[in-house]
Every structure is written in structure tokens, then in C-alpha cells.
Design a protein around this motif. Structure first.
Motif, PDB file in Angstrom:
ATOM      1  N   GLU A 324      41.916  26.704  31.446  1.00  0.00           N
ATOM      2  CA  GLU A 324      42.850  27.397  32.324  1.00  0.00           C
ATOM      3  C   GLU A 324      44.259  27.243  31.773  1.00  0.00           C
ATOM      4  OE1 GLU A 324      42.255  27.108  36.678  1.00  0.00           O
ATOM      5  OE2 GLU A 324      40.610  25.732  36.216  1.00  0.00           O
ATOM      6  N   PRO A 325      45.153  28.200  32.053  1.00  0.00           N
ATOM      7  CA  PRO A 325      46.536  28.103  31.564  1.00  0.00           C
ATOM      8  C   PRO A 325      47.247  26.889  32.158  1.00  0.00           C
ATOM      9  CG  PRO A 325      46.034  30.314  32.370  1.00  0.00           C
ATOM     10  CD  PRO A 325      44.904  29.442  32.802  1.00  0.00           C
ATOM     11  N   GLU A 326      48.254  26.406  31.460  1.00  0.00           N
ATOM     12  CA  GLU A 326      49.050  25.299  31.994  1.00  0.00           C
ATOM     13  C   GLU A 326      49.798  25.728  33.253  1.00  0.00           C
ATOM     14  OE1 GLU A 326      51.636  23.538  29.176  1.00  0.00           O
ATOM     15  OE2 GLU A 326      50.045  23.097  27.710  1.00  0.00           O
ATOM     16  N   ASP A 327      50.315  26.959  33.239  1.00  0.00           N
ATOM     17  CA  ASP A 327      51.042  27.483  34.396  1.00  0.00           C
ATOM     18  C   ASP A 327      50.088  28.330  35.231  1.00  0.00           C
ATOM     19  OD1 ASP A 327      52.739  28.546  36.264  1.00  0.00           O
ATOM     20  OD2 ASP A 327      54.002  29.631  34.836  1.00  0.00           O
ATOM     21  N   VAL A 328      49.695  27.824  36.380  1.00  0.00           N
ATOM     22  CA  VAL A 328      48.762  28.559  37.244  1.00  0.00           C
ATOM     23  C   VAL A 328      49.474  29.085  38.487  1.00  0.00           C
ATOM     24  CG1 VAL A 328      46.733  27.280  36.450  1.00  0.00           C
ATOM     25  CG2 VAL A 328      48.033  26.434  38.433  1.00  0.00           C
ATOM     26  N   THR A 329      50.792  29.264  38.412  1.00  0.00           N
ATOM     27  CA  THR A 329      51.556  29.698  39.593  1.00  0.00           C
ATOM     28  C   THR A 329      51.508  31.209  39.809  1.00  0.00           C
ATOM     29  OG1 THR A 329      53.616  29.856  38.317  1.00  0.00           O
ATOM     30  CG2 THR A 329      53.125  27.740  39.391  1.00  0.00           C
ATOM     31  N   GLY A 330      50.948  31.955  38.852  1.00  0.00           N
ATOM     32  CA  GLY A 330      50.879  33.405  39.051  1.00  0.00           C
ATOM     33  C   GLY A 330      50.580  34.121  37.759  1.00  0.00           C
ATOM     34  N   GLY A 331      50.316  35.451  37.869  1.00  0.00           N
ATOM     35  CA  GLY A 331      50.316  36.199  39.106  1.00  0.00           C
ATOM     36  C   GLY A 331      48.933  36.313  39.752  1.00  0.00           C
ATOM     37  N   TYR A 332      48.963  36.432  41.071  1.00  0.00           N
ATOM     38  CA  TYR A 332      47.760  36.550  41.887  1.00  0.00           C
ATOM     39  C   TYR A 332      47.830  37.817  42.735  1.00  0.00           C
ATOM     40  CZ  TYR A 332      46.927  31.586  40.876  1.00  0.00           C
ATOM     41  OH  TYR A 332      46.697  30.387  40.261  1.00  0.00           O
ATOM     42  N   LEU A 333      46.710  38.503  42.827  1.00  0.00           N
ATOM     43  CA  LEU A 333      46.559  39.623  43.749  1.00  0.00           C
ATOM     44  C   LEU A 333      45.482  39.227  44.745  1.00  0.00           C
ATOM     45  CD1 LEU A 333      47.182  42.562  44.603  1.00  0.00           C
ATOM     46  CD2 LEU A 333      45.373  43.296  43.030  1.00  0.00           C
ATOM     47  N   LEU A 334      45.823  39.222  46.026  1.00  0.00           N
ATOM     48  CA  LEU A 334      44.932  38.734  47.076  1.00  0.00           C
ATOM     49  C   LEU A 334      44.655  39.830  48.094  1.00  0.00           C
ATOM     50  CD1 LEU A 334      46.815  35.357  47.726  1.00  0.00           C
ATOM     51  CD2 LEU A 334      44.922  35.752  46.145  1.00  0.00           C
ATOM     52  N   GLU A 335      43.540  39.679  48.817  1.00  0.00           N
ATOM     53  CA  GLU A 335      43.175  40.647  49.845  1.00  0.00           C
ATOM     54  C   GLU A 335      42.515  39.924  51.014  1.00  0.00           C
ATOM     55  OE1 GLU A 335      40.192  44.518  50.555  1.00  0.00           O
ATOM     56  OE2 GLU A 335      40.042  43.300  48.735  1.00  0.00           O
ATOM     57  N   LEU A 336      42.928  40.267  52.224  1.00  0.00           N
ATOM     58  CA  LEU A 336      42.236  39.748  53.400  1.00  0.00           C
ATOM     59  C   LEU A 336      40.837  40.345  53.450  1.00  0.00           C
ATOM     60  CD1 LEU A 336      44.899  39.964  56.283  1.00  0.00           C
ATOM     61  CD2 LEU A 336      44.563  38.161  54.577  1.00  0.00           C
ATOM     62  N   GLU A 337      39.886  39.565  53.954  1.00  0.00           N
ATOM     63  CA  GLU A 337      38.518  40.077  54.086  1.00  0.00           C
ATOM     64  C   GLU A 337      37.902  39.565  55.379  1.00  0.00           C
ATOM     65  OE1 GLU A 337      36.438  42.294  54.043  1.00  0.00           O
ATOM     66  OE2 GLU A 337      36.029  42.396  51.880  1.00  0.00           O
ATOM     67  N   MET A 338      37.002  40.350  55.926  1.00  0.00           N
ATOM     68  CA  MET A 338      36.282  39.949  57.130  1.00  0.00           C
ATOM     69  C   MET A 338      35.202  38.936  56.771  1.00  0.00           C
ATOM     70  SD  MET A 338      36.135  43.594  59.151  1.00  0.00           S
ATOM     71  CE  MET A 338      35.945  44.622  57.706  1.00  0.00           C
ATOM     72  N   ASP A 339      34.951  37.997  57.689  1.00  0.00           N
ATOM     73  CA  ASP A 339      34.079  36.873  57.357  1.00  0.00           C
ATOM     74  C   ASP A 339      32.662  37.296  56.999  1.00  0.00           C
ATOM     75  OD1 ASP A 339      33.412  37.668  59.900  1.00  0.00           O
ATOM     76  OD2 ASP A 339      33.652  35.690  60.825  1.00  0.00           O
ATOM     77  N   TYR A 340      32.154  38.337  57.627  1.00  0.00           N
ATOM     78  CA  TYR A 340      30.773  38.731  57.345  1.00  0.00           C
ATOM     79  C   TYR A 340      30.628  39.369  55.965  1.00  0.00           C
ATOM     80  CZ  TYR A 340      31.868  43.644  58.464  1.00  0.00           C
ATOM     81  OH  TYR A 340      32.407  44.911  58.465  1.00  0.00           O
ATOM     82  N   ARG A 341      31.746  39.833  55.369  1.00  0.00           N
ATOM     83  CA  ARG A 341      31.687  40.339  54.002  1.00  0.00           C
ATOM     84  C   ARG A 341      32.104  39.273  52.995  1.00  0.00           C
ATOM     85  NH1 ARG A 341      33.680  46.145  55.439  1.00  0.00           N
ATOM     86  NH2 ARG A 341      35.746  45.512  54.715  1.00  0.00           N
ATOM     87  N   TYR A 342      32.963  38.363  53.421  1.00  0.00           N
ATOM     88  CA  TYR A 342      33.433  37.319  52.514  1.00  0.00           C
ATOM     89  C   TYR A 342      32.278  36.456  52.013  1.00  0.00           C
ATOM     90  CZ  TYR A 342      35.596  32.985  50.891  1.00  0.00           C
ATOM     91  OH  TYR A 342      35.952  31.897  50.136  1.00  0.00           O
ATOM     92  N   LYS A 343      31.276  36.223  52.842  1.00  0.00           N
ATOM     93  CA  LYS A 343      30.188  35.321  52.452  1.00  0.00           C
ATOM     94  C   LYS A 343      29.412  35.808  51.233  1.00  0.00           C
ATOM     95  CE  LYS A 343      26.955  37.249  55.879  1.00  0.00           C
ATOM     96  NZ  LYS A 343      26.175  36.940  57.102  1.00  0.00           N
ATOM     97  N   TYR A 344      29.576  37.077  50.884  1.00  0.00           N
ATOM     98  CA  TYR A 344      28.886  37.602  49.706  1.00  0.00           C
ATOM     99  C   TYR A 344      29.782  37.569  48.453  1.00  0.00           C
ATOM    100  CZ  TYR A 344      25.650  39.376  53.216  1.00  0.00           C
ATOM    101  OH  TYR A 344      24.760  39.480  54.274  1.00  0.00           O
ATOM    102  N   GLN A 345      30.998  37.029  48.593  1.00  0.00           N
ATOM    103  CA  GLN A 345      31.950  37.019  47.483  1.00  0.00           C
ATOM    104  C   GLN A 345      31.991  35.643  46.810  1.00  0.00           C
ATOM    105  OE1 GLN A 345      33.450  39.930  46.641  1.00  0.00           O
ATOM    106  NE2 GLN A 345      32.350  40.861  48.352  1.00  0.00           N
ATOM    107  N   ASP A 346      32.368  35.631  45.542  1.00  0.00           N
ATOM    108  CA  ASP A 346      32.414  34.386  44.771  1.00  0.00           C
ATOM    109  C   ASP A 346      33.812  34.025  44.293  1.00  0.00           C
ATOM    110  OD1 ASP A 346      29.665  34.034  44.981  1.00  0.00           O
ATOM    111  OD2 ASP A 346      29.271  35.217  43.185  1.00  0.00           O
TER     112      ASP A 346
END
Length: 606
Positions: A324-346
Motif C-alpha cells: 500500500e502507498p505510504e500516503d493513504v489519505t486520499g483520494g477516496y470516492l465513497l457511496e452510501l449503501e443500503m444494508d441489504y445490498r451492502y452485505k454482498y459487497q467486499d
């Protein structure tokens, strides 16, 4: 796969070569291409097809473009030829059976015809006659997708949604000239609720990054079907609102006619895909850094790591990256998800208060990256829950952790649109690199059920009404925007943007809506003929109880198959009127609730 793509490109070249557009090819390749084209055309279903030739030489491509149009056979046995404005010139006849005639004129392969709009009669070799209706679209570009082997599995089988297939694509401008032609690596399905509709949304990944119709250069593009929006313009209007509010990374889009293996699939919205890159979310690409540090993907793919237990508070899922890079402060793209769909994500995390968040980029994220961004989000959640807006552990205020202007603007967009997904999914936010850099809200995405849309699944809230708050209302599974709205400075900023940015531009936005509707109308009538006819003939109801082409409209009229073009036009403009009325009424409601100059203070009991 390259050999298969070569065959597809040879087919496109051969179609041009067969009808007078000799492309630069050696003799062996030319012979192979002609044989391939003949085999493909003979195997095509139906007895009649047409070819449009664009003969101008374009920089960086071969000579011209050739695209095929296949009449669509309705469930009632009628033939309809949907012709885009981009193919306004003569069409070349492709006949797979000799002896056919059109309006009494014998048809021969290679015959060039000017086909008038309206009704025609095709006489088959058996002597049987069949009607052919020619419809023409509005001033839109056209996208011709040719998949390997001519398969329609993508739009007919659910199991092919994420599999995808390679092929070749031609983009024509509205005047018929060539925008771009080349190979694509994958065409696949996309969407959640929208995937259930008969008219499928799609995602296209080109072989090489390309700027299309004036939009930023990229490989990945989205084709929104707008099948659940009878106005076809809700996402387009929401994107325009997002631009008015200055939300960075707002996707650009263009309406186009889409053809798949020669068959008309409807009027689509070609959109930039939400992601990190030039012209989109312009922050450091941590995913690209991960790939550089882990060139052998087998070192880390499928190595999913669970951090914490979801049933015992905060947790995360990530990938065990070797480096992993030394600097892990960014960039990040995030998305809210509903719990019943999140359980299928990794690739994501769950906060202490149960908010599910997907890490869209980097994907995959490593342990250190996931721990960092999950911890940063937790600081924000803690600050929003504190009466003074300050995280008690880090001492950082919510305005230090989240950019007030962008989050207030994004909330205003969701509240103004009364978007059903305001707290559930398709809510993006991002963090640039740098320890002190805050989160920013956006880009805007997914407004099928917004702006007065009919959505019968919510009994507690009337989404179609312009009255009442929605995005800031706390309820199970919906707490993201209510937490922000609990802070006075946030409420004050949202009200300021309403009066200084949105309301002064409202009439311009309504004028834009009208202009878009007028430009789209001919193509909407074609789209309705293609999909309302199929739905009405099959007797199918709208998926998930939603409104889609083919269902009776809000006025109780019969499905589209039973409507005349004049009735369809009237129904379309009635939906546009309803959308414009919602814009005015929603503006009036919010202006009354948040008077100009309001300091965000709530009365006792609010």
C-alpha cells in the motif's frame, strides 16, 4: 479477445466495402471481411434490413462509417423501422431473401432508397404482404453497438447483466457525420430497480479512452434508459440543478438513439460514469497507485479481509493488498449503501451508528486505506452527533471534516428534488489526499424517482408532492442528511444557496426543460412505440409497481400501443408540464420554510 474484436471491426469495414466504401485493407483481410459480412447478414433474423453509409473521411479513423438498421417486428407481427436523424440520407437495402418488394418496387441488395416516413407495404417472396412503418427521431446523435456474434443476451437474460460482451461501436452526430468508431471491451447491464424494466440500462467500456459529443475523454460510459421516468428528463434536470449549485464532478450527458446489432433499443441518455479522473472527480487516484505497487494482481485479488464484526458495531471489508502507498489519505470516492445490498459487497465499512458506506475507489482498498477512511468518516459522524458539532475524540468540528458548501448544496439538491434515494444509495462523496483535507459531497447521481415522480412504495411520505420535507427526516435506514440538518450552520448554508443560487436560476432551468422536451419529442415517440407496444402486447405490469412505458399513465389512459402519435405527444408534454409545475411548487415550499436571510435557528419543538 483481440482476434474476436478484429472480426467485428472487419465486419464494419466489410459493410462499407460491399457498398462502395473501400477501406485500406490488404487483399487477404478484405476477402475475409467480405465473407464474414455475407455470413453475418444472411444469418440476421428477418427478411429485410438497411444500411446507412457516412462517406466522409474523419481524422484518425478509416474512411467513413457504415451502420445497419433492422426493422423491429412487434408482437402483433408489424414491422417498424426506427430511423434516427443521424441517418437522414438514402438507405442501402440489405435483402437476405431474393424476390421481396417495397411498395411494389423490386428490392435488390445494394439498392439505395429514400424512405419516406409513414406506412409502406413489403411483399415477401412468398407473396405475403406485411406492413412497414417508418418513424424518424429528433435531432439527436445515434449509437450503433455491434456485439460479438450478434448476441442479445445482454438485454434478454438477467444472468448476463454483469458478464458483458465485446464488440464494435459507431457514434454518429445528429447531422449524420461520424463522431467516433472503434472497438469496445465490454457492454453490460447495470442498475438495480431500473434493471427490472424491459428497456435495460447499460454500461459501455471502450477499448481506448475517447471524448464523446464534447464530454471529457474516458473509457467507461453509462447509457441510462430512463424507463421508469415518463418525462425522460428527471435525471437531466437534476444534473442541471447540480451544475447550478456548483457541485463538482456533476456528470455531463447527451441524449442519443441506441441500436444494438441493428435493432432499435430506444432513446437513451449517454452519461459520464461517476469516477475519479480528468473531467470527473479530479483528485488523486489511489487505485492507480495500488495497481502500480501490486503489478501481479494474483497477489491480492479475492483475498477479502473482514475487519471487526458487523453484528457488534463498526466493521469493514477490504482486500489484503501486498503493498500500500505510504500516503493513504486520499483520494477516496465513497457511496452510501443500503444494508441489504451492502452485505454482498467486499469493499466498504459500517460506522458505529450503522451507516453502510462503499469504497468505490480505490477498489480494492487495502487494510491501511480502509482503516484510515473508515476512521475519518467516524470522526465526521461523531461530530455531527455532538450538540456543538465537534468530534469529542479528535477535537475537529464537522466543518473541518466536511466541506460545508458542497454538503449543503448536495443536501439542497436532494431535498429540492425530493429524491427517494436521498439517504439510501447513490449518495456519493469524496476525500482528496492530505491529512487536513475534508470530505466533499457529490457527484450527483440517480434521479429516476425524484422531482414529483410516482413512487407507490413509500406510504409515510408522498414523494410526488411538492410539499413537505423528506431528505432531512430521520427514519430507519435514513439518517445521513438528518444528522447534517441537525447543525444550525448547515441549515443556514442550505437556505443561503437556495436564495442565492437556485431561485434566481429557476426560470432558466424551466426554459431549458422546455427546450430539451421539444428536441426529444420525436425520439420519445419512437421510444414509446418500441417499448409501450411490447409491454401492452405482453400484458405486463410495471416492474416493482412503478410506472414505465406501457403502463397506464397518471391520467388513466390506455397503454401506449393503443395511443395515436398525437395522444403520445400529448401524454409526454403532460408529464413535462407536471415536472415543471413541481419545480415551481417545490421552490415555493422551500422558500417559505427557509426565508431569505434565515440564520438556521429552529423554533422550540422543531
Amino acid at each position: 479477445m483481440q482476434s474476436r474484436l478484429r472480426r467485428i471491426l472487419l465486419l464494419a469495414a466489410a459493410l462499407a466495402a460491399l457498398f462502395g466504401l473501400a477501406l485500406p485493407m490488404d487483399q487477404a483481410a478484405r476477402a475475409e471481411a467480405v465473407c464474414l459480412a455475407a455470413d453475418s447478414l444472411t444469418a440476421a433474423p428477418g427478411e429485410l434490413g438497411f444500411l446507412y453509409l457516412e462517406p466522409e473521411r474523419q481524422p484518425g479513423v478509416s474512411q467513413g462509417a457504415a451502420v445497419r438498421l433492422r426493422p423491429w417486428r412487434s408482437p402483433q407481427g408489424e414491422w417498424v423501422l426506427f430511423v434516427p436523424a443521424a441517418c437522414s440520407g438514402p438507405l442501402t437495402v440489405l435483402v437476405t431473401r431474393e424476390g421481396a418488394a417495397l411498395d411494389g418496387q423490386p428490392l435488390e441488395t445494394g439498392l439505395r432508397l429514400e424512405l419516406a416516413d409513414g406506412e409502406h407495404t413489403v411483399t415477401l417472396p412468398s407473396g405475403r404482404q406485411r406492413g412497414l412503418t417508418v418513424l424518424r427521431g429528433g435531432a439527436l446523435g445515434a449509437v450503433f453497438l455491434e456485439t460479438e456474434g450478434g448476441s442479445f443476451d445482454l438485454v434478454e437474460k438477467d444472468e448476463a447483466k454483469y458478464t458483458g460482451m465485446p464488440g464494435a461501436v459507431t457514434f454518429l452526430r445528429a447531422d449524420g457525420s461520424l463522431e467516433y468508431a472503434g472497438a469496445f471491451e465490454q457492454l453490460r447491464g447495470r442498475g438495480n430497480t431500473t434493471w427490472a424494466a424491459a428497456k435495460k440500462p447499460m454500461q459501455l467500456r471502450l477499448a481506448f479512452p475517447q471524448a464523446l459529443y464534447g464530454m471529457a475523454r474516458a473509457k467507461s460510459w453509462v447509457l441510462l434508459a430512463n424507463a421508469l421516468d415518463p418525462s425522460y428528463l428527471r435525471s437531466d434536470t437534476a444534473f442541471a440543478l447540480a451544475g447550478t449549485l456548483g457541485l463538482a464532478g456533476t456528470p455531463q450527458s447527451r441524449f442519443v438513439e441506441v441500436y444494438l446489432n441493428g435493432e432499435y433499443r430506444g432513446c437513451y441518455q449517454l452519461c459520464e460514469k461517476v469516477g475519479i479522473g480528468p473531467g470527473r472527480v479530479e483528485i488523486a487516484d489511489l487505485e492507480a497507485q495500488n495497481e502500480q505497487l501490486n503489478p501481479t494482481r494474483t497477489l491480492w485479488q479475492n483475498a477479502v479481509v473482514q475487519l471487526g464484526r458487523p453484528d457488534e458495531g463498526p466493521s469493514a471489508r477490504c482486500t489484503g493488498l501486498a503493498n500500500e502507498p505510504e500516503d493513504v489519505t486520499g483520494g477516496y470516492l465513497l457511496e452510501l449503501e443500503m444494508d441489504y445490498r451492502y452485505k454482498y459487497q467486499d469493499n466498504g465499512f459500517v460506522s458505529e451508528l450503522g451507516q453502510c458506506v462503499l469504497i468505490k475507489s480505490p477498489d480494492p482498498a487495502g487494510r491501511a486505506e480502509t482503516r484510515y477512511i473508515a476512521g475519518r468518516y467516524q470522526q465526521l459522524e461523531n461530530a455531527l452527533n455532538a450538540p456543538d458539532g465537534v468530534d469529542p475524540e479528535s477535537g475537529l468540528s464537522f466543518t473541518e471534516l466536511a466541506d460545508l458548501g458542497s454538503f449543503a448544496g448536495k443536501y439542497l439538491l436532494e431535498e429540492f428534488c425530493k429524491n427517494v434515494d436521498a439517504n439510501g444509495s447513490s449518495q456519493y462523496f469524496y476525500k482528496p489526499a492530505g491529512q487536513s483535507s475534508p470530505f466533499y459531497a457529490g457527484p450527483a447521481w440517480d434521479y429516476d424517482f425524484a422531482l414529483g415522480s410516482e413512487y407507490p412504495q413509500l406510504e409515510e411520505y408522498d414523494i410526488s408532492s411538492a410539499q413537505g420535507f423528506y431528505a432531512n427526516q430521520q427514519r430507519p435506514g435514513a439518517s445521513f442528511w438528518p444528522r447534517f440538518y441537525g447543525q444550525q450552520a448547515f441549515r443556514q448554508e442550505a437556505a443561503r444557496q437556495l436564495h442565492e443560487r437556485l431561485l434566481p436560476r429557476l426560470e432558466d432551468l424551466c426554459g431549458r426543460l422546455r427546450s430539451q422536451a421539444d428536441r426529444l419529442c420525436p425520439s420519445v415517440l419512437m421510444d414509446r412505440r418500441r417499448w409501450a407496444g411490447a409491454a401492452a402486447a405482453s400484458g405486463e405490469d410495471g416492474e416493482d409497481g412503478g410506472t414505465q412505458p406501457g403502463d397506464p399513465g397518471p391520467d388513466g389512459q390506455s397503454p401506449g400501443l393503443l395511443r395515436t402519435p398525437a395522444e403520445e405527444r400529448e401524454a409526454f408534454y403532460k408529464e413535462v408540464d407536471r415536472l415543471e409545475e413541481f419545480l415551481h411548487q417545490r421552490a415555493g415550499f422551500l422558500a417559505a420554510e427557509w426565508p431569505e436571510g434565515w440564520d438556521g435557528a429552529l423554533a422550540a419543538g422543531e
